[in-house]
Design a protein around this motif. Structure first.
Motif, PDB file in Angstrom:
ATOM      1  N   ALA A 205       0.846  -1.191   0.000  1.00  0.00           N
ATOM      2  CA  ALA A 205       0.000   0.000   0.000  1.00  0.00           C
ATOM      3  C   ALA A 205       0.884   1.245   0.000  1.00  0.00           C
ATOM      4  N   LEU A 206       0.463   2.288  -0.723  1.00  0.00           N
ATOM      5  CA  LEU A 206       1.275   3.493  -0.847  1.00  0.00           C
ATOM      6  C   LEU A 206       1.570   4.143   0.504  1.00  0.00           C
ATOM      7  N   THR A 207       0.666   3.974   1.452  1.00  0.00           N
ATOM      8  CA  THR A 207       0.869   4.573   2.783  1.00  0.00           C
ATOM      9  C   THR A 207       2.023   3.927   3.542  1.00  0.00           C
ATOM     10  N   GLU A 208       2.489   2.752   3.091  1.00  0.00           N
ATOM     11  CA  GLU A 208       3.590   2.059   3.758  1.00  0.00           C
ATOM     12  C   GLU A 208       4.957   2.541   3.289  1.00  0.00           C
ATOM     13  N   TYR A 209       4.985   3.330   2.209  1.00  0.00           N
ATOM     14  CA  TYR A 209       6.266   3.829   1.696  1.00  0.00           C
ATOM     15  C   TYR A 209       6.642   5.120   2.420  1.00  0.00           C
ATOM     16  N   THR A 210       7.938   5.249   2.724  1.00  0.00           N
ATOM     17  CA  THR A 210       8.408   6.441   3.434  1.00  0.00           C
ATOM     18  C   THR A 210       9.391   7.270   2.617  1.00  0.00           C
ATOM     19  N   MET A 212      11.141   8.039  -1.581  1.00  0.00           N
ATOM     20  CA  MET A 212      10.931   7.888  -3.019  1.00  0.00           C
ATOM     21  C   MET A 212      11.679   6.669  -3.558  1.00  0.00           C
ATOM     22  N   ASP A 213      12.850   6.364  -2.990  1.00  0.00           N
ATOM     23  CA  ASP A 213      13.626   5.215  -3.465  1.00  0.00           C
ATOM     24  C   ASP A 213      12.858   3.906  -3.316  1.00  0.00           C
ATOM     25  N   GLU A 214      12.029   3.815  -2.294  1.00  0.00           N
ATOM     26  CA  GLU A 214      11.262   2.590  -2.078  1.00  0.00           C
ATOM     27  C   GLU A 214      10.268   2.340  -3.205  1.00  0.00           C
ATOM     28  N   LEU A 215       9.822   3.413  -3.852  1.00  0.00           N
ATOM     29  CA  LEU A 215       8.810   3.281  -4.902  1.00  0.00           C
ATOM     30  C   LEU A 215       9.342   2.602  -6.162  1.00  0.00           C
ATOM     31  N   ARG A 216      10.667   2.529  -6.284  1.00  0.00           N
ATOM     32  CA  ARG A 216      11.230   1.922  -7.492  1.00  0.00           C
ATOM     33  C   ARG A 216      11.128   0.400  -7.488  1.00  0.00           C
ATOM     34  N   GLU A 217      10.904  -0.187  -6.314  1.00  0.00           N
ATOM     35  CA  GLU A 217      10.847  -1.645  -6.227  1.00  0.00           C
ATOM     36  C   GLU A 217       9.534  -2.173  -6.797  1.00  0.00           C
ATOM     37  N   THR A 218       9.635  -3.211  -7.612  1.00  0.00           N
ATOM     38  CA  THR A 218       8.439  -3.821  -8.208  1.00  0.00           C
ATOM     39  C   THR A 218       7.947  -5.017  -7.408  1.00  0.00           C
ATOM     40  N   LEU A 219       8.793  -5.499  -6.487  1.00  0.00           N
ATOM     41  CA  LEU A 219       8.425  -6.625  -5.643  1.00  0.00           C
ATOM     42  C   LEU A 219       8.778  -6.296  -4.200  1.00  0.00           C
ATOM     43  N   ASP A 220       8.159  -6.983  -3.278  1.00  0.00           N
ATOM     44  CA  ASP A 220       8.458  -6.817  -1.863  1.00  0.00           C
ATOM     45  C   ASP A 220       9.512  -7.856  -1.480  1.00  0.00           C
ATOM     46  N   TYR A 221      10.787  -7.479  -1.627  1.00  0.00           N
ATOM     47  CA  TYR A 221      11.882  -8.421  -1.384  1.00  0.00           C
ATOM     48  C   TYR A 221      12.076  -8.643   0.112  1.00  0.00           C
TER      49      TYR A 221
END
Length: 410
Positions: A205-210, A212-221
């Motif tokens: 969910a977008l609310t879990e990102y803190t 901008m770098d996190e947004l580049r990930e396409t998977l939850d590694y």
């Protein structure tokens, strides 16, 4: 009764047929891979042949993109779409038609408005801008439709949505609305089903990102070593797939992993996309084997590519001349002042302006130098350093250009 003879099977003909079938299979696969990588989507309505090829090869394509890039391939009854995102976001990756950050904001809010619309449902531009303004105001953002430049931003956003096939104009033009001081013009639009597929899906969910770098990930590694190696692999391939030049220096933090993957990168991208990869001291560079491709290629059809190539050629010649003031660093880079670039362009303009379009033949050297440097930066050939010098990478020396009485292949 006539004798009946059974002929020997024509193994050679069958073998040739199999080879043709295999070559056709490979060509279709490569066409599908390149189209998925370079287009927002492929629709059954506008490109049925390619859509059915993708649908036929979906298992193979889907597995490769997920295994090597972490990209999800989505195919339904209307379209095929590869959900992709860059590792590093460059300015040239945006919409070329957009000029202001507000263009992107209004594009996104228009998609928000379309979420409540059904396929083929019609709506008026005045209704759309009214709802967008009210919603933005609730979010603490102001947009004023009496402001001419705000209207232009909205018009550009809507034009892009039309070009993508997300909406269709039934009656009227958004440009007339933007040019009307009294806002007396209106446009009737019809919503298509494609509005649901513009934005990419996020693994969280977008609310879990803190950041901008996190947004580049396409998977939850995960945090395990195996998962981190998977992430490294995906980042390698995603950069080579989306960026024109990826230098070895980009992998300093993962140098051992990168060296272990180099051969496989060349093999996989050649097999799946048909790109020819070459290994240089500064990095791996991929070339399209065909002049007509899904992606924009360098040199481009724009005159600025010709001028940039001429500049690089002069720099390369001067750098190899004895007693030259241009020094080549150990890593192959060359540091240039803006004045040196302008000097080269003044001479080139004098020698070749008859070959250039009017804009460039008459342009002042500082403006032309800025455009050339911007073009080189866009293609990964250089960047401005913190000391105010332009750093030209070694890769820029791999091309050359000459004017002649006939068009020459570079």
């Amino acid at each position: 009764m006539d004798n009946i003879k059974i002929g020997k099977p024509n193994r050679e003909k069958r073998r040739r047929t199999n080879l043709v079938d295999k070559a056709e299979h490979e060509n279709r696969k490569i066409a599908c891979m390149n189209a998925l990588l370079n287009r927002p989507w492929i629709t059954k309505e506008h490109d049925p042949q390619l859509y059915y090829w993708i649908k036929e090869k979906q298992p193979e394509l889907k597995q490769w993109f997920m295994d090597f890039a972490g990209y999800s391939l989505f195919v339904n009854a209307k379209l095929a779409k590869l959900d992709k995102a860059p590792v590093v976001a460059y300015p040239w990756m945006g919409f070329r038609e957009f000029r202001e950050p507000l263009d992107y904001a209004l594009f996104t809010y228009a998609l928000w408005f379309l979420e409540s619309k059904l396929e083929q449902e019609q709506f008026l531009l005045t209704a759309l801008v009214k709802e967008i303004r009210e919603y933005m105001s609730e979010q603490g953002m102001e947009v004023d439709w009496k402001n001419y430049f705000h209207r232009l931003s909205m018009a550009r956003a809507l034009k892009k949505l039309k070009n993508m096939g997300v909406v269709q104009a039934v009656d009227g033009q958004e440009s007339h609305w933007a040019q009307s001081d009294a806002n007396t013009s209106d446009v009737l639009y019809e919503c298509t089903s494609y509005s649901r597929y513009v934005l990419r899906n996020f693994p969280k969910a977008l609310t879990e990102y803190t950041t901008m770098d996190e947004l580049r990930e396409t998977l939850d590694y995960g945090t395990e070593q195996e998962e981190q190696n998977r992430r490294r692999k995906h980042h390698l391939y995603r950069r080579y797939l989306l960026e024109p030049v990826v230098h070895d220096r980009f992998w300093r933090d993962d140098l051992l992993y990168f060296h272990g993957q180099r051969k496989n990168i060349l093999t996989q991208i050649k097999s799946m996309f048909g790109w020819e990869g070459s290994r240089y001291r500064e990095g791996i560079v991929f070339f399209e084997s065909e002049p007509i491709a899904e992606a924009e290629l360098f040199p481009t059809l724009s005159s600025i590519s010709d001028i940039a190539l001429l500049v690089c050629g002069v720099i390369r010649n001067e750098a190899t001349t004895a007693y030259s003031s241009i020094n080549v660093e150990q890593d192959g880079t060359i540091h240039l002042t803006k004045g040196e670039i302008e000097r080269i362009l003044i001479q080139l303009q004098s020698d070749y302006k008859k070959y250039w379009i009017s804009d460039y033949s008459k342009m002042k050297s500082p403006e032309l130098a800025a455009e050339v440097c911007d073009h080189l930066m866009e293609w990964g050939f250089g960047e401005w350093g913190e000391d105010g010098l332009f750093v030209l990478y070694a890769i820029a020396g791999r091309w050359t250009a000459k004017y002649g009485p006939i068009e020459l292949e570079i």
